[in-house]
Design an enzyme around this catalytic site. Structure first.
Site, PDB file in Angstrom:
ATOM      1  N   ASP A 159       0.843  -1.199   0.000  1.00 46.03           N
ATOM      2  CA  ASP A 159       0.000   0.000   0.000  1.00 46.03           C
ATOM      3  C   ASP A 159       0.881   1.254   0.000  1.00 46.03           C
ATOM      4  O   ASP A 159       0.615   2.223  -0.711  1.00 46.03           O
ATOM      5  CB  ASP A 159      -0.911  -0.011   1.235  1.00 46.03           C
ATOM      6  CG  ASP A 159      -1.639  -1.333   1.365  1.00 46.03           C
ATOM      7  OD1 ASP A 159      -2.344  -1.709   0.420  1.00 46.03           O
ATOM      8  OD2 ASP A 159      -1.475  -2.017   2.396  1.00 46.03           O
ATOM      9  N   HIS A 187      -4.665  -3.323   6.568  1.00 42.23           N
ATOM     10  CA  HIS A 187      -4.435  -3.600   5.144  1.00 42.23           C
ATOM     11  C   HIS A 187      -5.764  -4.069   4.556  1.00 42.23           C
ATOM     12  O   HIS A 187      -6.032  -5.252   4.426  1.00 42.23           O
ATOM     13  CB  HIS A 187      -3.355  -4.659   4.951  1.00 42.23           C
ATOM     14  CG  HIS A 187      -3.291  -5.167   3.537  1.00 42.23           C
ATOM     15  ND1 HIS A 187      -2.866  -4.386   2.493  1.00 42.23           N
ATOM     16  CD2 HIS A 187      -3.634  -6.352   2.994  1.00 42.23           C
ATOM     17  CE1 HIS A 187      -2.950  -5.072   1.365  1.00 42.23           C
ATOM     18  NE2 HIS A 187      -3.416  -6.274   1.643  1.00 42.23           N
TER      19      HIS A 187
HETATM   20  P1  NDP Z   1      -1.240 -15.854  -3.625  1.00 39.89           P
HETATM   21  O1  NDP Z   1       0.160 -16.316  -3.547  1.00 39.89           O
HETATM   22  O2  NDP Z   1      -1.646 -15.021  -4.771  1.00 39.89           O
HETATM   23  O3  NDP Z   1      -1.672 -15.056  -2.307  1.00 39.89           O
HETATM   24  C1  NDP Z   1      -1.381 -15.541  -1.019  1.00 39.89           C
HETATM   25  C2  NDP Z   1      -1.965 -14.650   0.016  1.00 39.89           C
HETATM   26  O4  NDP Z   1      -1.419 -13.356  -0.051  1.00 39.89           O
HETATM   27  C3  NDP Z   1      -3.491 -14.471  -0.068  1.00 39.89           C
HETATM   28  O5  NDP Z   1      -4.011 -14.596   1.250  1.00 39.89           O
HETATM   29  C4  NDP Z   1      -3.622 -13.063  -0.565  1.00 39.89           C
HETATM   30  O6  NDP Z   1      -4.803 -12.453  -0.034  1.00 39.89           O
HETATM   31  C5  NDP Z   1      -2.439 -12.413   0.090  1.00 39.89           C
HETATM   32  N1  NDP Z   1      -2.097 -11.098  -0.414  1.00 39.89           N
HETATM   33  C6  NDP Z   1      -1.710 -10.059   0.345  1.00 39.89           C
HETATM   34  N2  NDP Z   1      -1.478  -8.994  -0.358  1.00 39.89           N
HETATM   35  C7  NDP Z   1      -1.718  -9.321  -1.627  1.00 39.89           C
HETATM   36  C8  NDP Z   1      -1.666  -8.606  -2.832  1.00 39.89           C
HETATM   37  N3  NDP Z   1      -1.358  -7.353  -2.888  1.00 39.89           N
HETATM   38  N4  NDP Z   1      -1.969  -9.244  -3.970  1.00 39.89           N
HETATM   39  C9  NDP Z   1      -2.314 -10.525  -3.935  1.00 39.89           C
HETATM   40  N5  NDP Z   1      -2.386 -11.251  -2.818  1.00 39.89           N
HETATM   41  C10 NDP Z   1      -2.108 -10.650  -1.668  1.00 39.89           C
HETATM   42  O7  NDP Z   1      -2.216 -17.091  -3.524  1.00 39.89           O
HETATM   43  P2  NDP Z   1      -2.183 -18.490  -4.245  1.00 39.89           P
HETATM   44  O8  NDP Z   1      -3.553 -19.026  -4.130  1.00 39.89           O
HETATM   45  O9  NDP Z   1      -1.480 -18.436  -5.544  1.00 39.89           O
HETATM   46  O10 NDP Z   1      -1.236 -19.336  -3.300  1.00 39.89           O
HETATM   47  C11 NDP Z   1      -1.490 -19.594  -1.972  1.00 39.89           C
HETATM   48  C12 NDP Z   1      -0.674 -20.807  -1.592  1.00 39.89           C
HETATM   49  O11 NDP Z   1      -0.756 -20.941  -0.190  1.00 39.89           O
HETATM   50  C13 NDP Z   1      -1.176 -22.108  -2.211  1.00 39.89           C
HETATM   51  O12 NDP Z   1      -0.062 -22.775  -2.758  1.00 39.89           O
HETATM   52  C14 NDP Z   1      -1.742 -22.866  -1.006  1.00 39.89           C
HETATM   53  O13 NDP Z   1      -1.538 -24.255  -1.134  1.00 39.89           O
HETATM   54  C15 NDP Z   1      -0.901 -22.293   0.096  1.00 39.89           C
HETATM   55  N6  NDP Z   1      -1.430 -22.353   1.452  1.00 39.89           N
HETATM   56  C16 NDP Z   1      -0.540 -22.760   2.390  1.00 39.89           C
HETATM   57  C17 NDP Z   1      -0.881 -22.842   3.691  1.00 39.89           C
HETATM   58  C18 NDP Z   1       0.139 -23.311   4.671  1.00 39.89           C
HETATM   59  O14 NDP Z   1       1.322 -23.282   4.414  1.00 39.89           O
HETATM   60  N7  NDP Z   1      -0.284 -23.768   5.832  1.00 39.89           N
HETATM   61  C19 NDP Z   1      -2.219 -22.487   4.146  1.00 39.89           C
HETATM   62  C20 NDP Z   1      -3.088 -22.018   3.105  1.00 39.89           C
HETATM   63  C21 NDP Z   1      -2.677 -21.962   1.799  1.00 39.89           C
HETATM   64  P3  NDP Z   1      -6.127 -12.248  -0.929  1.00 39.89           P
HETATM   65  O15 NDP Z   1      -6.604 -13.629  -1.232  1.00 39.89           O
HETATM   66  O16 NDP Z   1      -7.025 -11.468  -0.031  1.00 39.89           O
HETATM   67  O17 NDP Z   1      -5.686 -11.501  -2.150  1.00 39.89           O
END
Ligand code: NDP
Length: 328
Positions: A159, A187
């Site tokens: 931001d 945020h």
């Molecule tokens: P991303 O890598 O795109 O995003 C991950 C997180 O970052 C989301 O919560 C997203 O929030 C957040 N975020 C914060 N700021 C931003 C921004 N400016 N733009 C985009 N995202 C932002 O998600 P993917 O779905 O590609 O990947 C998530 C991964 O996490 C998957 O591989 C999944 O398996 C893994 N995962 C792992 C966990 C663990 O290790 N225990 C638990 C849950 C998931 P928002 O959705 O609000 O944009």
């Protein structure tokens, strides 16, 4: 030779993870002379993709990268961690209520906080990126009573960077000329980007802009809704810029802010500026020797006060909701 720094990344197989890991391994997170060991923490469904990313990391032959471990067990993933980037989170899906979202994320961040408490290195620094980032950070922090609370932070640097870029455009200046901009609060869409103390080439930014309607109707909403605009244009959420901001956040925390400047970080409030103690809210901070301090003594005008209070109110409601769910 220096001992490698252990960096744990959760959600490592996601799109932010993909944009983040190569920069960490190349030395951009901690410095060009600091070797790193990466721990990739994923949920079971993400392990295979994480292995693919690890193969690509190998194939970069980064001289600073001293090892990659992949796991779905937080107790293993955070063992000895010096820096933890909590990226993986449960995204809000259609029709999901805030309470459901907070509960689903509690199931992720509470055990991760407990694992950090039990297994991380004494100097652990945590950055939460996964949304709702401030409250996820609060959940993890509450589950780690033996770790100093100030080591848990939430990312508002994206931001901050978005605001820098918009202000540079408006004033026909370069981002390098802008100092002392602040993101306050959560945020989320209620965040408040504050230019009243910012300087453009040494002059007060609000005086140069001199246009309150632009602040209310263009600048603040553009910064706050930038994520949605990127999804609309790209067909996918921002990833490289989010990863870049995570790199900036940790790099500044470890290596310090420039003289005369500050940055924005979501950090546990000490009560400064009327933000209730303990809420993880964004503040103007300076960093030095691996520690941050809230910039004190800024005069908050009525325009800013109302906006800071509204965002802090939202944080208090999120805290109350996770408290009612027994997550903190
Ligand atoms: P991303 O890598 O795109 O995003 C991950 C997180 O970052 C989301 O919560 C997203 O929030 C957040 N975020 C914060 N700021 C931003 C921004 N400016 N733009 C985009 N995202 C932002 O998600 P993917 O779905 O590609 O990947 C998530 C991964 O996490 C998957 O591989 C999944 O398996 C893994 N995962 C792992 C966990 C663990 O290790 N225990 C638990 C849950 C998931 P928002 O959705 O609000 O944009």
């Amino acid at each position: 030779t220096r001992t490698p720094v252990n960096v744990t990344v959760t959600g490592a197989a996601g799109q932010i993870g993909y944009a983040l890991l190569f920069r960490i391994a190349s030395g951009q997170l901690l410095g060009a002379d600091v070797p790193v060991k990466l721990r990739l923490l994923e949920i079971p469904q993400g392990l295979k993709a994480a292995e693919g990313t690890a193969m690509e990391l190998d194939d970069c032959a980064f001289p600073l990268l001293r090892g990659i471990d992949i796991t779905d067990d937080p107790n293993v993933g955070f063992a000895g961690a010096n820096v933890a980037l909590l990226v993986g989170a449960r995204p809000r899906t259609k029709g999901m209520e805030r309470g459901d979202l907070l509960e689903a994320n509690g199931g992720i961040f509470k055990p991760q906080g407990a694992a950090i408490n039990a297994h991380a290195a004494d100097d652990i620094k945590v950055l939460v990126v996964g949304n709702p980032a401030n409250t996820n950070a609060l959940i993890a922090q509450a589950a780690a009573p033996d770790v100093p609370a100030e080591r848990f932070t939430a990312m508002t640097r994206l931001d901050h960077n978005r605001a820098l870029s918009q202000l540079a455009k408006k004033t026909g200046s370069s981002v390098a000329d802008i100092k002392r901009l602040t993101i306050w609060g959560n945020h989320s869409a209620t965040q408040y980007p504050d230019i009243f103390h910012a300087e453009v080439a040494g002059k007060n930014a609000a005086e140069i802009v001199n246009d309150e309607a632009w602040l209310s109707d263009t600048f603040i909403p553009t910064v706050a809704k930038r994520g949605a605009a990127i999804i609309e244009a790209r067909g996918a959420s921002s990833a490289a810029s989010a990863a870049n901001a995570a790199i900036d956040h940790v790099h500044t925390w470890v290596n310090g802010t420039a003289e005369g400047d500050w940055t924005s970080m979501g950090i546990p409030s000490d009560g400064s500026y009327g933000v209730p103690e303990g809420l993880i809210s964004s503040f103007p901070v300076t960093c030095k020797d691996g520690k941050y301090e809230i910039v004190q003594g800024l005069e908050i005008n009525d325009f800013s006060r109302g906006r800071i209070d509204a965002s802090v109110q939202e944080l208090a409601e999120e805290r109350d909701a996770v408290r009612a769910l027994g997550l903190i």
